[in-house]
Design a protein around this motif. Sequence first.
Motif, PDB file in Angstrom:
ATOM      1  N   LEU A  45      37.517  39.708  36.139  1.00 20.44           N
ATOM      2  CA  LEU A  45      38.057  39.042  37.127  1.00 20.44           C
ATOM      3  C   LEU A  45      36.985  38.243  38.139  1.00 20.44           C
ATOM      4  O   LEU A  45      37.375  37.329  38.675  1.00 20.44           O
ATOM      5  CB  LEU A  45      38.957  39.822  37.896  1.00 20.44           C
ATOM      6  CG  LEU A  45      40.511  39.987  37.138  1.00 20.44           C
ATOM      7  CD1 LEU A  45      41.529  40.949  38.059  1.00 20.44           C
ATOM      8  CD2 LEU A  45      41.252  38.585  37.034  1.00 20.44           C
ATOM      9  N   LEU A  46      35.861  39.101  38.246  1.00 21.20           N
ATOM     10  CA  LEU A  46      35.015  38.559  39.180  1.00 21.20           C
ATOM     11  C   LEU A  46      33.880  38.010  38.490  1.00 21.20           C
ATOM     12  O   LEU A  46      32.555  37.576  39.194  1.00 21.20           O
ATOM     13  CB  LEU A  46      34.541  39.884  40.202  1.00 21.20           C
ATOM     14  CG  LEU A  46      35.656  40.206  40.877  1.00 21.20           C
ATOM     15  CD1 LEU A  46      35.023  41.631  41.434  1.00 21.20           C
ATOM     16  CD2 LEU A  46      36.093  39.209  41.919  1.00 21.20           C
ATOM     17  N   GLN A  47      33.632  37.637  37.164  1.00 24.75           N
ATOM     18  CA  GLN A  47      32.676  37.333  36.419  1.00 24.75           C
ATOM     19  C   GLN A  47      32.576  35.609  36.660  1.00 24.75           C
ATOM     20  O   GLN A  47      33.352  34.788  37.088  1.00 24.75           O
ATOM     21  CB  GLN A  47      32.631  37.294  35.028  1.00 24.75           C
ATOM     22  CG  GLN A  47      32.668  39.071  34.780  1.00 24.75           C
ATOM     23  CD  GLN A  47      32.531  39.182  33.262  1.00 24.75           C
ATOM     24  OE1 GLN A  47      32.848  38.276  32.465  1.00 24.75           O
ATOM     25  NE2 GLN A  47      32.548  40.322  32.979  1.00 24.75           N
ATOM     26  N   THR A  48      31.069  35.238  36.927  1.00 20.96           N
ATOM     27  CA  THR A  48      30.662  33.882  37.105  1.00 20.96           C
ATOM     28  C   THR A  48      30.821  33.297  35.481  1.00 20.96           C
ATOM     29  O   THR A  48      30.697  34.010  34.673  1.00 20.96           O
ATOM     30  CB  THR A  48      29.591  33.385  37.645  1.00 20.96           C
ATOM     31  OG1 THR A  48      28.460  34.248  37.017  1.00 20.96           O
ATOM     32  CG2 THR A  48      29.598  34.044  39.136  1.00 20.96           C
ATOM     33  N   ARG A  74      37.853  33.548  30.039  1.00 19.41           N
ATOM     34  CA  ARG A  74      37.692  34.481  31.287  1.00 19.41           C
ATOM     35  C   ARG A  74      37.937  33.602  32.357  1.00 19.41           C
ATOM     36  O   ARG A  74      38.342  34.270  33.538  1.00 19.41           O
ATOM     37  CB  ARG A  74      36.250  34.994  31.246  1.00 19.41           C
ATOM     38  CG  ARG A  74      36.213  35.935  29.843  1.00 19.41           C
ATOM     39  CD  ARG A  74      35.031  36.782  29.935  1.00 19.41           C
ATOM     40  NE  ARG A  74      34.781  37.553  28.805  1.00 19.41           N
ATOM     41  CZ  ARG A  74      34.162  38.649  28.651  1.00 19.41           C
ATOM     42  NH1 ARG A  74      33.392  39.191  29.697  1.00 19.41           N
ATOM     43  NH2 ARG A  74      34.115  39.193  27.462  1.00 19.41           N
ATOM     44  N   MET A  75      37.455  32.336  32.640  1.00 21.63           N
ATOM     45  CA  MET A  75      37.685  31.614  33.901  1.00 21.63           C
ATOM     46  C   MET A  75      39.056  31.415  34.064  1.00 21.63           C
ATOM     47  O   MET A  75      39.689  31.269  35.370  1.00 21.63           O
ATOM     48  CB  MET A  75      36.727  30.127  33.631  1.00 21.63           C
ATOM     49  CG  MET A  75      35.274  30.495  33.584  1.00 21.63           C
ATOM     50  SD  MET A  75      34.583  31.639  35.009  1.00 21.63           S
ATOM     51  CE  MET A  75      34.346  33.196  34.136  1.00 21.63           C
ATOM     52  N   ARG A  77      41.438  33.392  33.432  1.00 22.56           N
ATOM     53  CA  ARG A  77      42.065  34.637  33.755  1.00 22.56           C
ATOM     54  C   ARG A  77      41.706  35.068  35.085  1.00 22.56           C
ATOM     55  O   ARG A  77      42.361  35.443  35.978  1.00 22.56           O
ATOM     56  CB  ARG A  77      41.391  35.825  32.751  1.00 22.56           C
ATOM     57  CG  ARG A  77      41.744  37.197  33.196  1.00 22.56           C
ATOM     58  CD  ARG A  77      40.970  38.114  32.709  1.00 22.56           C
ATOM     59  NE  ARG A  77      41.092  39.591  33.085  1.00 22.56           N
ATOM     60  CZ  ARG A  77      40.182  40.571  32.824  1.00 22.56           C
ATOM     61  NH1 ARG A  77      39.071  40.365  31.943  1.00 22.56           N
ATOM     62  NH2 ARG A  77      40.431  41.710  33.214  1.00 22.56           N
ATOM     63  N   ARG A  78      40.323  34.557  35.545  1.00 25.15           N
ATOM     64  CA  ARG A  78      39.857  34.684  37.009  1.00 25.15           C
ATOM     65  C   ARG A  78      40.767  34.121  38.038  1.00 25.15           C
ATOM     66  O   ARG A  78      40.968  34.259  39.194  1.00 25.15           O
ATOM     67  CB  ARG A  78      38.528  34.271  36.998  1.00 25.15           C
ATOM     68  CG  ARG A  78      37.879  34.718  38.402  1.00 25.15           C
ATOM     69  CD  ARG A  78      36.374  34.194  38.289  1.00 25.15           C
ATOM     70  NE  ARG A  78      36.193  32.731  38.794  1.00 25.15           N
ATOM     71  CZ  ARG A  78      34.922  32.181  38.694  1.00 25.15           C
ATOM     72  NH1 ARG A  78      33.896  32.749  38.542  1.00 25.15           N
ATOM     73  NH2 ARG A  78      35.214  30.837  39.025  1.00 25.15           N
ATOM     74  N   SER A  79      41.374  32.971  37.627  1.00 24.74           N
ATOM     75  CA  SER A  79      42.445  32.299  38.621  1.00 24.74           C
ATOM     76  C   SER A  79      43.357  32.898  39.097  1.00 24.74           C
ATOM     77  O   SER A  79      44.193  32.657  39.961  1.00 24.74           O
ATOM     78  CB  SER A  79      42.901  30.889  37.750  1.00 24.74           C
ATOM     79  OG  SER A  79      43.791  30.912  36.818  1.00 24.74           O
ATOM     80  N   GLN A 109      25.844  35.608  39.857  1.00 25.98           N
ATOM     81  CA  GLN A 109      26.899  36.359  40.074  1.00 25.98           C
ATOM     82  C   GLN A 109      27.035  37.038  41.492  1.00 25.98           C
ATOM     83  O   GLN A 109      27.940  37.525  41.929  1.00 25.98           O
ATOM     84  CB  GLN A 109      26.749  37.430  38.916  1.00 25.98           C
ATOM     85  CG  GLN A 109      27.658  38.477  38.878  1.00 25.98           C
ATOM     86  CD  GLN A 109      29.229  37.915  38.648  1.00 25.98           C
ATOM     87  OE1 GLN A 109      29.499  37.365  37.502  1.00 25.98           O
ATOM     88  NE2 GLN A 109      30.035  38.101  39.283  1.00 25.98           N
ATOM     89  N   HIS A 112      28.350  35.202  44.202  1.00 22.01           N
ATOM     90  CA  HIS A 112      30.095  35.078  43.864  1.00 22.01           C
ATOM     91  C   HIS A 112      30.727  36.561  44.321  1.00 22.01           C
ATOM     92  O   HIS A 112      31.744  36.334  44.775  1.00 22.01           O
ATOM     93  CB  HIS A 112      30.330  34.996  42.274  1.00 22.01           C
ATOM     94  CG  HIS A 112      31.712  34.651  42.077  1.00 22.01           C
ATOM     95  ND1 HIS A 112      32.577  33.678  42.586  1.00 22.01           N
ATOM     96  CD2 HIS A 112      32.687  35.619  41.293  1.00 22.01           C
ATOM     97  CE1 HIS A 112      33.883  33.697  41.967  1.00 22.01           C
ATOM     98  NE2 HIS A 112      33.725  35.031  41.628  1.00 22.01           N
TER      99      HIS A 112
END
Length: 207
Positions: A45-48, A74-75, A77-79, A109, A112
């Motif tokens: 959830l915190l990956q760039t 993954r991006m 999911r991060r939302s 990273q 972020h």
Amino acid sequence: MFAAEGSRTGWWVGYRDEFGAAVYIDLETEATELDSYQLGVIPGLLQTPGYARAVIEGSGVADPSEVDRRVEARMMRRSLLDRPDAPQLTAVIDEAALHKASDGVLGEQIRHLLMPRPTVQVRVIPDRAGLHPALSGSFVVMRFPHDPSLVYLEQSISGLFLEEEPEIEHYDRVFSAVRRIALSPAQTVAFLESKLAPRPEVEAHHA
């Protein structure tokens, strides 16, 4: 685009291969609290995008189009963290995870991770903390408003859910233990910022 797509319920069904058990993403979106401990990588959830790409390629995925597809997933999911009802995420990260990619990817990273978010708390366990109860692997304790908690253990090609009360209590204790030895949020910020500072030998080279 990712935020808009990620807000759609069930978008992850088309990415079952990326997430292993798509039910995890379903549960993640319903949780009110996520207590995450990561040993070797930054939490998903915190990956760039750059870091996610490095992780996916490092796992052995070679097809560029497939790598792109998994990064996109993954991006999306991060939302989840941008939603008004975003869960409270407490991410305890072992320092080992901050040494697993190139300097450029890690720099992006870390910046972020330093971004303030009202529902996210990041805490690092420095190497000097020594051995601790969570060295056997990463896990996430998922808490829900009306249902019992669950523990998720991520594996290389699948995942394992634990739902028995003694199992939940065990991982609650382990998470409490690693949170106690982790740096405080303010100390974590200072620690991460120090990772972005130029190394002395680099400064000397350019002097």
